[in-house]
Motif scaffolding. Structure first.
Motif, short mmCIF file in Angstrom:
data_model
loop_
_atom_site.label_atom_id
_atom_site.label_comp_id
_atom_site.label_asym_id
_atom_site.label_seq_id
_atom_site.Cartn_x
_atom_site.Cartn_y
_atom_site.Cartn_z
N TYR A 69 36.54 6.27 16.01
CA TYR A 69 37.79 5.56 15.73
C TYR A 69 37.56 4.42 14.74
O TYR A 69 38.33 4.25 13.77
N THR A 260 40.25 -2.82 14.12
CA THR A 260 41.71 -2.84 14.25
C THR A 260 42.27 -4.19 13.82
O THR A 260 43.28 -4.26 13.10
N THR A 270 49.63 -0.07 10.44
CA THR A 270 50.95 0.52 10.66
C THR A 270 50.88 1.56 11.78
O THR A 270 49.80 2.01 12.17
N PHE A 271 52.04 1.95 12.25
CA PHE A 271 52.09 2.99 13.29
C PHE A 271 51.50 4.29 12.76
O PHE A 271 50.77 4.98 13.49
N ARG A 272 51.78 4.63 11.52
CA ARG A 272 51.25 5.87 10.94
C ARG A 272 49.73 5.83 10.87
O ARG A 272 49.06 6.83 11.16
N VAL A 274 47.64 4.10 12.81
CA VAL A 274 47.09 4.23 14.17
C VAL A 274 47.26 5.66 14.67
O VAL A 274 46.34 6.24 15.29
N HIS A 275 48.39 6.27 14.40
CA HIS A 275 48.66 7.64 14.86
C HIS A 275 47.69 8.63 14.22
O HIS A 275 47.08 9.46 14.92
N ASP A 276 47.52 8.55 12.90
CA ASP A 276 46.62 9.47 12.20
C ASP A 276 45.17 9.26 12.64
O ASP A 276 44.42 10.24 12.83
N THR A 277 44.79 7.99 12.78
CA THR A 277 43.42 7.69 13.21
C THR A 277 43.15 8.22 14.61
O THR A 277 42.09 8.79 14.89
N ALA A 278 44.11 8.04 15.51
CA ALA A 278 43.95 8.51 16.89
C ALA A 278 43.82 10.02 16.95
O ALA A 278 43.00 10.56 17.71
N ARG A 279 44.62 10.73 16.15
CA ARG A 279 44.57 12.20 16.15
C ARG A 279 43.20 12.68 15.63
O ARG A 279 42.59 13.59 16.21
#
Length: 442
Positions: A69, A260, A270-272, A274-279
């Motif tokens: 991550y 982070t 941004t939310f995008r 965090v979302h892409d990194t988490a996936r």
């Protein structure tokens, strides 16, 4: 059928399945499961199950998704790109300065994420176009990026060493410390090589024009802030761990949190993102977990058949090889396998065989499995950049500018392969290069 023949059949079956293009964890796990059912019946499933379940009681496993991550969020947030601009401005007047700066960048990126992929992506998409635009030789800079990015699996926090530690049951902290001096030694060789080539033929690495560097000193000092964030993250993560303030798992959590916060300070959280990194983190972590589980299951069945003892008997009794000759044969097999397999596949295939055997050998010093882990990791670096598999070769071809051809990529790697092999030889001749720091910090 003898146990030796059964072990050989297991190994051959696994290699056939891998050659058919099956996923590595599926091929290894299937062979382990099928063989244990054939040999011991349904009750035999306890053997691989017990070995695999031990993994869930091993807390250092928690570091794996946290480090992955951290690497992704630093890359996606553009922090590495800011760092390259700083190196470009401050080293532009040095002969070969951008190439040397790129090596420094690769070392820093390696120290932040522990993966080769992130360093390669940053080097190919940011450093290569900049150096090409300034007239650098294509083969030289392609080799610099490929060789430098491979340092990610040697300089802590190395994810490959975490995997080795899980399978060989060795402390990850000792493995990390053992990789520091060999990693810096290899980076120093790369720098010396670039300096010598640039002095012998200045046309290969021209200095940056003055108009590109002519900026107020205050602005140059401002650029230095780009280098502060990575060093702060590295200190918080590794420094606190070495000083005994945090445990291994806590240091990985500190690194992920610091990355982070750094992205938020830069205004890029941004939310995008965090979302892409988490996936991406979930996908890579699950892949590694399945590989480790399959390797442990395969190893338990393989070792239960007495395959390790059979190998020991073959090398030492039948062939009458000395301990160092056995190590050299292992290294040769790593290099040959590395031409066709990636580092993780190679690890899960040979660990059940080699790790117990290395433990039995009398090499004349302590911490043999820590030292061997460094040797394995360094050999993986060669595997990353040698054909026909050469994981980094494929990544470079996919991400590099169009003017860099496959011929340029293949031509660029050999000086760096030679330097990596020389470093491996030094660590074999002088084991304290790898073992001094773990012993000093312990």
């Amino acid at each position: 059928m003898s146990y030796e023949m059964i072990a050989l059949l297991m190994f051959a079956s696994m290699m056939v399945l891998l050659l058919t293009g099956q996923r590595v964890f599926a091929a290894i796990g299937f062979v382990a499961s099928a063989m244990v059912l054939m040999l011991y019946g349904t009750g035999g499933v306890e053997i691989p199950f017990s070995a695999a379940f031990k993994l869930f009681n091993w807390f250092p496993m928690l570091t794996l998704p946290l480090f992955i991550y951290m690497g992704y969020i630093l890359s996606e947030a553009g922090i590495a790109e800011d760092l390259y601009r700083m190196l470009h401005v401050w080293m532009g007047r040095v002969k070969g300065g951008l190439a040397i700066g790129t090596i420094f960048l690769m070392v820093i990126i390696s120290a932040m994420n522990g993966l080769s992929v992130a360093g390669m992506a940053i080097g190919a998409t940011i450093a290569l176009p900049e150096m090409l635009r300034r007239g650098y030789d294509k083969a030289l800079i392609t080799g610099v990026v490929q060789g430098g990015s491979s340092l990610g699996i040697l300089v802590p926090p190395s994810v490959v060493m975490v995997l080795y530690g899980m399978i060989a049951r060795q402390p990850v902290s000792q493995l990390w410390l053992a990789g520091v001096i060999p990693g810096l030694l290899m980076a120093a060789m790369f720098v010396v090589y670039v300096v010598i080539r640039a002095r012998m033929n200045p046309a290969l690495a021209p200095t940056v024009p003055e108009e590109d560097l002519n900026m107020p000193r205050a602005e140059k000092l401002k650029l230095l802030r780009a280098g502060i964030i990575p060093f702060v993250i590295f200190f918080l993560m590794t420094g606190l761990f070495v000083m005994g303030v945090t445990s291994l798992v806590e240091s990985s959590a500190v690194g992920a949190t610091a990355a982070t916060v750094a992205a938020a300070v830069k205004g890029r959280l941004t939310f995008r993102l965090v979302h892409d990194t988490a996936r991406k983190t979930l996908a890579v972590s699950c892949m590694f977990l399945w590989l480790i589980l399959a390797a442990l299951a395969f190893g338990s069945v393989f070792d239960g058949l007495g395959a390790v003892r059979a190998l020991e008997n073959l090398f030492i009794n039948n062939w009458d090889l000395g301990p160092w000759q056995v190590i050299i044969m292992m290294q040769i097999s790593f290099i040959v396998m590395g031409m066709f397999l990636d580092d993780t596949a190679m690890l899960v295939i040979v660990a059940p065989l080699y790790v117990p055997l290395v433990k039995m050998l009398d090499l004349g010093f302590d911490n043999q499995l820590i030292w061997f882990g460094v040797l394995y990791t360094m050999t993986c670096q060669i595997a990353y950049i040698t054909p026909p598999f050469g994981y980094n070769l494929f990544l470079m071809r996919a991400m590099a500018p169009r003017e860099i051809t496959l011929v340029d990529i293949y031509r660029s790697i050999w000086p760096f392969v030679i330097m990596m092999a020389a470093t491996i030889a030094l660590v074999m001749l002088f084991p304290q290069i790898a073992l001094w720091l773990p012993q000093a910090v312990r």
